[in-house]
Design an enzyme around this catalytic site. Structure first.
Site, short mmCIF file in Angstrom:
data_model
loop_
_atom_site.label_atom_id
_atom_site.label_comp_id
_atom_site.label_asym_id
_atom_site.label_seq_id
_atom_site.Cartn_x
_atom_site.Cartn_y
_atom_site.Cartn_z
CE LYS A 114 -4.26 -1.93 1.45
NZ LYS A 114 -5.42 -2.02 2.25
CE LYS A 196 -6.65 -8.55 -1.49
NZ LYS A 196 -6.86 -8.27 -0.07
CE LYS A 199 -13.77 -5.13 1.53
NZ LYS A 199 -12.78 -4.42 2.31
P1 ATP Z 1 -9.05 -4.22 0.61
O1 ATP Z 1 -9.30 -4.86 -0.72
O2 ATP Z 1 -9.91 -3.05 0.91
O3 ATP Z 1 -7.62 -4.04 0.97
P2 ATP Z 1 -9.60 -6.70 1.73
O4 ATP Z 1 -10.77 -7.19 0.95
O5 ATP Z 1 -8.28 -7.31 1.54
O6 ATP Z 1 -9.60 -5.16 1.66
P3 ATP Z 1 -11.08 -7.14 4.14
O7 ATP Z 1 -12.29 -6.69 3.47
O8 ATP Z 1 -10.93 -6.71 5.52
O9 ATP Z 1 -9.81 -6.75 3.30
O10 ATP Z 1 -10.95 -8.70 4.04
C1 ATP Z 1 -11.84 -9.50 4.74
C2 ATP Z 1 -11.43 -10.93 4.60
O11 ATP Z 1 -11.53 -11.33 3.22
C3 ATP Z 1 -9.99 -11.20 5.01
O12 ATP Z 1 -9.96 -12.39 5.77
C4 ATP Z 1 -9.26 -11.36 3.71
O13 ATP Z 1 -8.15 -12.21 3.84
C5 ATP Z 1 -10.33 -11.97 2.83
N1 ATP Z 1 -10.10 -11.67 1.41
C6 ATP Z 1 -10.05 -10.45 0.84
N2 ATP Z 1 -9.83 -10.53 -0.47
C7 ATP Z 1 -9.72 -11.85 -0.75
C8 ATP Z 1 -9.46 -12.59 -1.95
N3 ATP Z 1 -9.29 -11.98 -3.11
N4 ATP Z 1 -9.42 -13.95 -1.87
C9 ATP Z 1 -9.62 -14.58 -0.68
N5 ATP Z 1 -9.84 -13.93 0.48
C10 ATP Z 1 -9.89 -12.59 0.46
#
Ligand code: ATP
Ligand code: LTN
Length: 332
Positions: A114, A196, A199
């Site tokens: 980030k 990955k 969102k």
């Molecule tokens: P951002 O994209 O805003 O950085 P994020 O989606 O990584 O956020 P959170 O929304 O807090 O972060 O993630 C919630 C959960 O979803 C966490 O356990 C994270 O590991 C999981 N997660 C997020 N993206 C993925 C993905 N692409 N595949 C699998 N698990 C995911």
């Protein structure tokens, strides 16, 4: 009684990656684990490690609360709450900052990534984020923490913090274990399957599927997912990241092993495979969307969040008091 803790940041609308990597497993564990108390929260304090527009933040918080229930979490069994409403998280977060070292924080991959995207205005909390996450988990003596793969490093540092604190001040915290699904711990983008699915990163909407996306759009996004040109369906993350990602999504949603899917789709075109997958995703999302519509905006949602907050606070305040005593803060 064991405890399970996890949270999701309200930084945008939830994706299929969040669902497969995290949410779906919360629900599965809720249905499978006995003698376990669940604390599932909306990590709004974590969200402000990057800029959030006020009205969006409010909307996303409520949205995640409703999505938790729509995905199958039973608010009568699970304590659902908003992190900032249980002030002990921030307070223990400070204690964790006083337990962990700057060098340990600086090694976090998520921070480094980030930071690389935004050199100028890095908030201090983005660096200290793992200390707050450690607090989220240790406040409840969680023994199990379901997370996607990108969070394993943060869980490791939580274990370091707990072990160090126990060593310095006497046995205080339970050392947690992560629960990461064997398939689906890292769902990749549909347009860029080497990154990955996310969102909040700046991506074209075709790269991600939102749980609340229009279902026809979902079909189109899957059909236009990037794949290679060799038109053979098998799993090879390095050389065929696109098709491997789609196989992973398919397998996670159906519980059919990837090897069995490969056998099933031998000699079948990518087009047909994608159409089948699109229907599987659509049928899963349509149930979630129906339930979401029933709960969003309802008074019950607030009542569940109130009840979750009270239960969380009861556990968290007792723990924080013990921590302060152990360290020697205050008078008793
Ligand atoms: P951002 O994209 O805003 O950085 P994020 O989606 O990584 O956020 P959170 O929304 O807090 O972060 O993630 C919630 C959960 O979803 C966490 O356990 C994270 O590991 C999981 N997660 C997020 N993206 C993925 C993905 N692409 N595949 C699998 N698990 C995911
Ligand atoms: N760091 C996680 C969200 C999160 C979390 C937690 C997950 C905050 N606190 C405690 C599990 C347990 C993320 O960014 N996905």
């Amino acid at each position: 009684m064991k405890r399970l803790v996890s949270g999701i940041k309200p930084t945008g609308e939830l994706t299929l990656g969040n669902y497969i990597g995290a949410l779906k497993n919360f629900v599965q564990l809720q249905n499978e684990l006995e003698d376990t108390e669940f604390f599932i929260f909306i990590a709004d304090l974590h969200a402000i490690t990057t800029m959030q527009e006020k009205s969006n933040l409010r909307k996303n918080i409520k949205n995640i609360a409703a999505i938790y229930i729509a995905c199958g979490l039973d608010p009568n069994k699970v304590n659902l709450f908003i992190q900032s409403e249980v002030n002990e998280h921030a307070e223990l977060g400070y204690v964790m900052e006083s337990t962990l070292y700057i060098g340990e924080m600086e090694r976090m991959i998520q921070y480094k990534e980030k930071r690389a995207n935004n050199e100028e205005a890095i908030r201090t909390s983005l660096l200290t984020y793992p200390a707050l996450m450690a607090a989220d988990i240790l406040l409840y003596d969680a023994s199990i923490v379901p997370i996607g793969e990108d969070q394993t490093q943060h869980l490791e540092i939580t274990k370091v913090a707990a072990t160090r604190f126990n060593h310095l001040y006497g046995e205080t915290f339970t050392i947690p274990s992560g629960f990461t699904p064997k398939t689906g711990a890292r769902i990749m983008g549909l347009q860029d399957p080497t990154k990955k699915m996310s969102k909040s990163a700046d991506k074209t909407p075709k790269d991600y599927i939102l749980l609340l996306d229009d279902l026809n759009q979902v079909r189109n996004k899957i059909k236009s997912a990037i794949t290679d040109s060799d038109n053979k369906i098998y799993f090879d993350k390095e050389n065929k990241p696109g098709i491997s990602n789609l196989l992973t999504i398919y397998s996670s949603l159906t519980n059919i092993k990837i090897d069995d899917l490969v056998a099933k789709y031998e000699n079948i075109s990518y087009g047909e495979f994608k159409s089948d997958l699109a229907e599987i995703v659509v049928s899963e999302l349509s149930v979630i969307q129906e339930r979401y519509k029933e709960i969003i905006g309802k008074k019950e949602l607030d009542l569940y969040l109130d009840k979750g907050r009270e239960n969380a606070k009861r556990v968290a305040s007792r723990k924080l008091k013990k921590v302060y005593e152990r360290i020697g803060l205050g008078r008793k």
